[in-house]
Each structure stands twice: as C-alpha cells, then as structure tokens.
Design a protein around this motif. Structure first.
Motif, PDB file in Angstrom:
ATOM      1  N   LYS A  65      -4.311  20.716 -24.548  1.00 55.61           N
ATOM      2  CA  LYS A  65      -3.751  21.968 -23.741  1.00 55.61           C
ATOM      3  C   LYS A  65      -3.290  21.407 -22.563  1.00 55.61           C
ATOM      4  N   THR A 110      -0.256  23.084 -19.317  1.00 56.01           N
ATOM      5  CA  THR A 110       0.447  24.255 -18.955  1.00 56.01           C
ATOM      6  C   THR A 110       1.729  23.866 -18.703  1.00 56.01           C
ATOM      7  N   ASP A 119       2.728  28.335 -18.456  1.00 59.41           N
ATOM      8  CA  ASP A 119       2.102  29.131 -19.700  1.00 59.41           C
ATOM      9  C   ASP A 119       1.184  28.083 -20.258  1.00 59.41           C
ATOM     10  N   THR A 120       0.012  28.401 -20.970  1.00 58.69           N
ATOM     11  CA  THR A 120      -0.782  27.542 -21.628  1.00 58.69           C
ATOM     12  C   THR A 120      -0.158  27.161 -22.872  1.00 58.69           C
ATOM     13  N   THR A 144      -0.527  24.545 -26.489  1.00 61.69           N
ATOM     14  CA  THR A 144      -1.239  23.468 -27.244  1.00 61.69           C
ATOM     15  C   THR A 144      -0.165  22.303 -27.960  1.00 61.69           C
ATOM     16  N   GLU A 149      -4.844  16.092 -21.393  1.00 64.78           N
ATOM     17  CA  GLU A 149      -5.256  17.402 -21.244  1.00 64.78           C
ATOM     18  C   GLU A 149      -5.155  17.940 -19.879  1.00 64.78           C
ATOM     19  N   ASP A 150      -4.919  19.096 -19.793  1.00 60.37           N
ATOM     20  CA  ASP A 150      -4.777  19.885 -18.406  1.00 60.37           C
ATOM     21  C   ASP A 150      -3.676  19.478 -17.577  1.00 60.37           C
ATOM     22  N   VAL A 209       0.013  19.678 -15.807  1.00 59.23           N
ATOM     23  CA  VAL A 209       1.087  20.792 -15.445  1.00 59.23           C
ATOM     24  C   VAL A 209       2.360  20.183 -15.792  1.00 59.23           C
TER      25      VAL A 209
END
Length: 65
Positions: free
Chosen positions: A2, A4, A8-9, A11, A52-53, A55
């Motif tokens: 995931k 951003t 927006d998030t 996958t 992961e995570d 931005v």
C-alpha cells in the motif's frame, strides 16, 4: 503493498516506480515522480524500490501555449 499516490491510497502490484507508472497507465508520458518528498530521476525509475506506506506524488507535463 500500500502506497499513498497523489493523496489516495493505492495497492501496488510490484515494487518499483516503473511498476507504479505502468499500473497507472502513464508509461511514455513526461513525468516527475517524488517519493517521500525526494524527486527521483527518470533514469532510476526501473531500479528505485518503493516501500510500504511510501508517499508518492506524480506530476505529468501537459503541453500548451
């Protein structure tokens, strides 16, 4: 994983900027990509591993005059 992306998030089915650009169907466009507030040169998109995570901000140039 995931991420951003532009607020927006999302996958991601892969792990590089190039994978992200392909997934978003932006391949072949003139883009600027920033990961965690650092601009990543296009020459590094295929090798730059996202985490992961992260931005990500993607801006594409639109011609005009």
């Amino acid at each position: 994983m995931k991420l951003t992306v532009n607020g927006d998030t999302l996958t991601l089915n892969g792990n590089t900027i190039a994978d992200l650009v392909s997934q978003l169907e932006l391949t072949g466009r003139r883009l600027a990509v920033e990961v965690n507030r650092e601009i990543i040169p296009k020459s590094q998109h295929s090798d730059f591993a996202l985490n992961e995570d992260d931005v990500v901000e993607i801006v594409h140039a639109i011609g005009g005059g």
